[in-house]
Design a protein around this motif. Structure first.
Motif, PDB file in Angstrom:
ATOM      1  N   ILE A  31       0.168   6.119   7.489  1.00 15.97           N
ATOM      2  CA  ILE A  31       0.881   6.355   6.243  1.00 15.97           C
ATOM      3  C   ILE A  31       0.887   8.203   6.654  1.00 15.97           C
ATOM      4  N   TRP A  32      -0.284   8.950   6.920  1.00 11.35           N
ATOM      5  CA  TRP A  32      -0.145  10.094   7.287  1.00 11.35           C
ATOM      6  C   TRP A  32       1.126  10.797   8.082  1.00 11.35           C
ATOM      7  N   PHE A  75      11.997  -2.075  12.699  1.00 16.78           N
ATOM      8  CA  PHE A  75      13.104  -1.330  12.330  1.00 16.78           C
ATOM      9  C   PHE A  75      13.738  -1.535  11.199  1.00 16.78           C
ATOM     10  N   VAL A  76      13.536  -2.500  10.743  1.00 19.96           N
ATOM     11  CA  VAL A  76      13.771  -2.712   8.494  1.00 19.96           C
ATOM     12  C   VAL A  76      13.418  -2.184   8.227  1.00 19.96           C
ATOM     13  N   PHE A  77      11.754  -2.401   8.814  1.00 19.99           N
ATOM     14  CA  PHE A  77      11.082  -1.104   7.413  1.00 19.99           C
ATOM     15  C   PHE A  77      10.980   0.263   7.607  1.00 19.99           C
ATOM     16  N   TYR A  78      10.931   0.278   8.344  1.00 16.36           N
ATOM     17  CA  TYR A  78      11.015   2.327   9.135  1.00 16.36           C
ATOM     18  C   TYR A  78      12.417   2.795   8.567  1.00 16.36           C
ATOM     19  N   ARG A 106       2.148  -0.225   1.726  1.00 18.78           N
ATOM     20  CA  ARG A 106       1.964  -1.900   1.583  1.00 18.78           C
ATOM     21  C   ARG A 106       2.464  -2.100   2.969  1.00 18.78           C
ATOM     22  N   GLY A 107       3.212  -1.703   3.151  1.00 28.22           N
ATOM     23  CA  GLY A 107       4.112  -1.951   3.970  1.00 28.22           C
ATOM     24  C   GLY A 107       3.459  -1.710   6.222  1.00 28.22           C
ATOM     25  N   LEU A 108       2.317  -0.904   5.770  1.00 25.18           N
ATOM     26  CA  LEU A 108       1.204  -0.846   7.209  1.00 25.18           C
ATOM     27  C   LEU A 108       0.326  -1.351   6.969  1.00 25.18           C
ATOM     28  N   TYR A 109      -0.098  -1.426   6.018  1.00 26.74           N
ATOM     29  CA  TYR A 109      -0.820  -2.728   5.345  1.00 26.74           C
ATOM     30  C   TYR A 109      -1.151  -3.812   6.240  1.00 26.74           C
ATOM     31  N   GLU A 110       0.699  -4.762   5.988  1.00 25.69           N
ATOM     32  CA  GLU A 110       0.743  -5.482   6.211  1.00 25.69           C
ATOM     33  C   GLU A 110       0.710  -5.979   7.638  1.00 25.69           C
ATOM     34  N   MET A 157       5.481  -7.937   2.671  1.00 25.93           N
ATOM     35  CA  MET A 157       6.276  -7.062   3.335  1.00 25.93           C
ATOM     36  C   MET A 157       7.776  -7.244   2.665  1.00 25.93           C
ATOM     37  N   LYS A 158       8.224  -8.146   2.061  1.00 26.92           N
ATOM     38  CA  LYS A 158       9.352  -8.333   1.731  1.00 26.92           C
ATOM     39  C   LYS A 158       9.859  -7.983   0.160  1.00 26.92           C
ATOM     40  N   GLU A 159       8.628  -7.773  -0.611  1.00 23.54           N
ATOM     41  CA  GLU A 159       8.918  -7.315  -1.990  1.00 23.54           C
ATOM     42  C   GLU A 159       9.315  -5.796  -1.269  1.00 23.54           C
ATOM     43  N   VAL A 160       8.092  -4.971  -0.396  1.00 17.14           N
ATOM     44  CA  VAL A 160       8.103  -3.479  -0.651  1.00 17.14           C
ATOM     45  C   VAL A 160       9.121  -3.334   0.427  1.00 17.14           C
TER      46      VAL A 160
END
Length: 829
Positions: free
Chosen positions: A316-317, A392-395, A465-469, A497-500
């Motif tokens: 995250i950093w 890819f989608v998340f980032y 949250r996404g990175l945690y998942e 992941m879906k909600e974030v």
């Protein structure tokens, strides 16, 4: 030249941005290399951590091996842990029923088991039936053979040392013939087992059993070695209706690892269970313990994955690190008024937003691609286990949200250092809050889900949250082997992941709209658009009384000026109304601001190329215009044109600013003190450039130098307290506000009165404008006297007064400026 199209403007800005980044390649390299270095260091640290843990495990257990994938663990016969030093009669164990210590020399000592019970006959009966006698054995009888070994089992059943390292194997029977052994057939090999006598001894109570075991194992006896029992049983209150037994078992593990070591207790329990069944149902009843095997296991180390455990905080950093970088770049253009400068030279808002936003988004995407690619090269489970399409989608969604957040946040800052401090502090705090606060919320099942979603509205927590998942699925995948996060996993209600992704996508659109609105509605470059106010109030209060406003001169009333929205009236530039066609007007105007608004790392040539493209120049025409501009302001020779502007002197920067204002043949040019900081030669050269430029364009110039104004301007206007007091050419101003000669006389202070009397004699209407330490200055109306009379009067005065210096001059523009200013100040009192 006509107005540059959207594509031309975009091309100009993109080229400038790429050149600017090329000039800052060291910073960019550090930016892109930093996550790679961090990942590499994490991998190195993880390697050495595992090596250290392996060494510690090997020191405590020489048989330790990292676990490899074992889908079908081997089957091993159950073994009893027989003591390396069997219990014998000694000072520590002075019991007559124990074997003599001489058996230690010929290695014929039995494996001794202690027995006790509430009912002695029941206990002895059970003990006599625990160890059957076998004279031969085949593969089908292995389960009836009571085997033992001195090799301890400390870690698992994947590699039993009794069968893999050729350690002595024993079979236990009530009596043994000397040198007797049995062959134990296994699937891959036949093992030879030596006969060991099983000896059962009665003790009256459980405490006696416990004390005997303790004393025999004590290392304080004179022999300085333990005398261990193979096991012990307390049948307690067992009978034909109740089976209640306590089992003591033997282990050769070190005391430091005994609590965590696996032991061989299965066969001990099976022995006593079979004995009880035979007691109940006869000799034909038995429970066969055929084999023992470990559970199937995947290929992973039994140490925690260091990168997986630290990934969420560190990643995250790394990801949020881009936010302060983008924010600083945007605030830099705002603080140095470069955005306004570009806008005044014709750069439209659409082109600026398209290129600036797209540029930072692409840079962020490349940054993240390098991040993921190098992590994959290092085979980190965080990347390789999870579906790349999900990553890819998340980032992609997050970097766009981050860029739009930076654009919105840039409207709140006007200083780069402040923006940098706040930005990096936000990076640091976001990681800590996520890792030490938000993660506890996620791991607490009782915490309401709706409040988790509320917390995820903060972009830093949604990223966390996404990175945690991803980290959780990667860690689970590396241990369990389920392949990490896949698209079908997003339907799992426990997967966030879906909600974030949805939250970040909506926030991206909302933030982008707010940032664009704030830029268009509240700001223009770096200057906030203030509500329109009347240019001059009809009246004002001074000292509690109503004072009518001063009446503007007719020539002043005919002018409109400035960059702010007009309160009334309008201005036409080349036939275009500034109220409706300001963008077109920007494209045909040039600006030389009071302060040099330049990019420190761009060269003079690159500045002119950029602004020339904004003026719709291209190809050979652009190159010729740039070289001509550089030559006109003496920045062409000696490699000066290709030096970064940050290394220019103040005078060189002013010349570059003038060249920028004239590039592209603008119809109107605004110059604010263009010759400030120039030496006399450079100033005169610059004046010649301006004189040539004003032949076919209008130039509006502001200056404090009346010499510069008289040398360059066809019409001059004088401002006092922000108001235009007069406007005309120099001759008209001198005629209107001059009409007098200025006489300056310097003598000793005690003769000031005599000098003033002389001047009053020459012209009774003379006006003294200056008096200090013997120097006096007077205005003499031209129509009251002749110049010859002044010379004659001064010559006569010299005969009786010590006149050190004197002079007679016509009224200058500076005198007129002072006169107008003083008249304005006196009328406002």
């Amino acid at each position: 030249m006509g107005k540059a199209s959207y594509w031309v403007q975009s091309n100009a800005l993109l080229r400038k941005n790429l050149t600017y980044q090329r000039r800052n390649k060291c910073q960019n390299c550090c930016l892109f290399v930093s996550p790679v270095v961090i990942l590499f260091l994490l991998t190195v640290v993880e390697f050495y951590v595992k090596q250290s843990q392996n060494q510690q495990s090997e020191q405590s257990n020489p048989d330790f091996k990292p676990l490899n994938p074992v889908p079908n663990p081997p089957e091993w016969p159950p073994l009893i842990q027989v003591p390396s030093f069997p219990a014998v009669r000694s000072k520590a164990l002075p019991f007559s029923d124990l074997p003599d210590a001489s058996c230690l020399k010929n290695k014929s000592c039995p494996a001794t088991f202690l027995i006790t019970a509430s009912n002695q006959s029941f206990g002895l009966g059970m003990a006599s039936d625990m160890f059957p006698t076998l004279t031969s054995v085949n593969s089908s009888d292995i389960a009836e053979l009571i085997l033992g070994t001195k090799a301890s089992l400390q870690d698992n059943y994947l590699s039993d040392p009794a069968f893999t390292e050729e350690i002595d194997l024993y079979y236990l029977q009530p009596k043994c013939k000397e040198g007797s052994f049995l062959s134990v057939p296994m699937k891959t090999k036949t093992f030879e087992s030596i006969c060991m006598q099983s000896l059962t001894l009665w003790r009256n109570s459980s405490s006696e059993v416990n004390d005997a075991i303790f004393e025999g194992n004590a290392r304080v006896n004179t022999e300085k070695k333990p005398f261990d029992f193979a096991g012990a049983y307390d049948f307690l209150n067992s009978n034909s209706n109740i089976f209640n037994v306590t089992v003591w078992y033997q282990t050769n593990a070190l005391p430091s690892t005994r609590g965590t070591s696996l032991t061989r207790v299965e066969q001990l329990v099976n022995l006593v269970s079979n004995a009880y069944l035979r007691f109940l149902n006869g000799a034909g009843t038995k429970i066969l313990l055929e084999f023992i095997k470990d559970m199937p296991t995947h290929g992973y180390m039994n140490q925690p994955n260091f990168v997986a455990m630290m990934s969420t905080l560190l990643f995250i950093w790394i990801v949020v690190w881009l936010f302060p970088v983008i924010l600083q770049a945007l605030v830099y253009e705002k603080q140095h008024k470069l955005r306004m400068m570009m806008k005044m030279h014709g750069l439209g808002d659409q082109a600026y937003w398209t290129i600036s936003y797209g540029y930072f988004a692409i840079v962020s995407a490349i940054y993240m691609l390098c991040f993921v690619a190098f992590g994959s090269i290092l085979r980190l489970a965080f990347y390789t286990m999870n579906a790349y399409s999900i990553q890819f989608v998340f980032y992609f969604v997050y970097v766009n949200l981050q860029v739009s957040m930076a654009f919105l946040a840039s409207t709140l800052f006007s200083n780069v250092k402040t923006a940098a401090v706040v930005g990096y502090l936000l990076v640091f705090v976001t990681g800590l809050l996520g890792n030490f606060l938000f993660v506890r919320v996620l791991q607490e099942p009782s915490f309401p889900r709706k409040w988790v979603i509320v917390l995820e509205l903060f972009p830093g927590f949604s990223l966390f949250r996404g990175l945690y998942e991803l980290q959780q699925y990667a860690f689970e995948g590396s241990v369990v082997g389920n392949g990490g996060m896949q698209w079908q996993d997003l339907n799992d209600p426990e997967n966030g992941m879906k909600e974030v992704i949805i939250i970040m996508f909506v926030e991206w659109l909302v933030t982008l709209f707010l940032a664009y609105y704030a830029d268009r509605a509240l700001f223009s470059g770096s200057c906030m658009r203030k509500p329109s106010t009347s240019a001059r109030k009809p009246s004002a209060q001074r000292n509690g009384t109503q004072v009518p406003s001063r009446r503007e001169n007719p020539d002043v009333a005919e002018e409109m000026i400035g960059l702010t929205q007009p309160t009334s009236g309008t201005v036409f530039v080349n036939g275009l109304d500034l109220r409706t066609s300001m963008d077109e007007i920007y494209s045909m105007m040039g600006v030389c601001p009071q302060y040099d608004l330049l990019w420190e790392t761009l060269t003079g040539r690159e500045h002119l190329l950029f602004y020339g493209r904004l003026k719709n120049l291209g190809g050979a025409a652009l190159k010729e215009a740039v070289e001509a501009s550089l030559k006109n302001v003496n920045l062409f020779h000696g490699g000066v044109a290709d030096k970064p502007a940050g290394k220019y002197s103040g005078g060189m920067k002013r010349r570059l600013s003038v060249a920028i204002s004239l590039i592209g043949d603008p119809k109107v040019v605004y110059m604010d003190e263009p010759s400030t900081g120039l030496d006399p030669a450079s100033r005169n050269n610059l004046w010649n450039v301006v004189r040539l430029a004003k032949r076919d364009r209008a130039i509006i110039l502001t200056t404090h130098s009346m010499e510069e104004a008289e040398a360059l301007c066809d019409r001059l206007g004088i401002f006092v307290d922000g108001s235009l007091q007069c406007i005309a050419d120099a001759r008209e101003l001198k005629a209107q506000y001059g009409g007098s000669l200025v006489l300056t006389i310097t003598t000793t202070p005690e003769h000031d009165a005599e000098v003033e009397d002389m001047v009053r004699y020459l012209s009774p209407t003379a006006h003294k404008t200056y008096h200090l330490a013997g120097t006096q200055k007077f205005e003499l109306p031209k129509h009251d006297l002749r110049i010859a009379d002044v010379f004659e009067a001064v010559e006569i005065a010299k005969t009786r007064l010590p006149i050190h210096a004197w002079g007679l001059a016509d009224t200058s523009l500076e005198d007129i400026f002072i006169k107008v200013a003083m008249a304005t100040a006196s009328s406002s009192v």
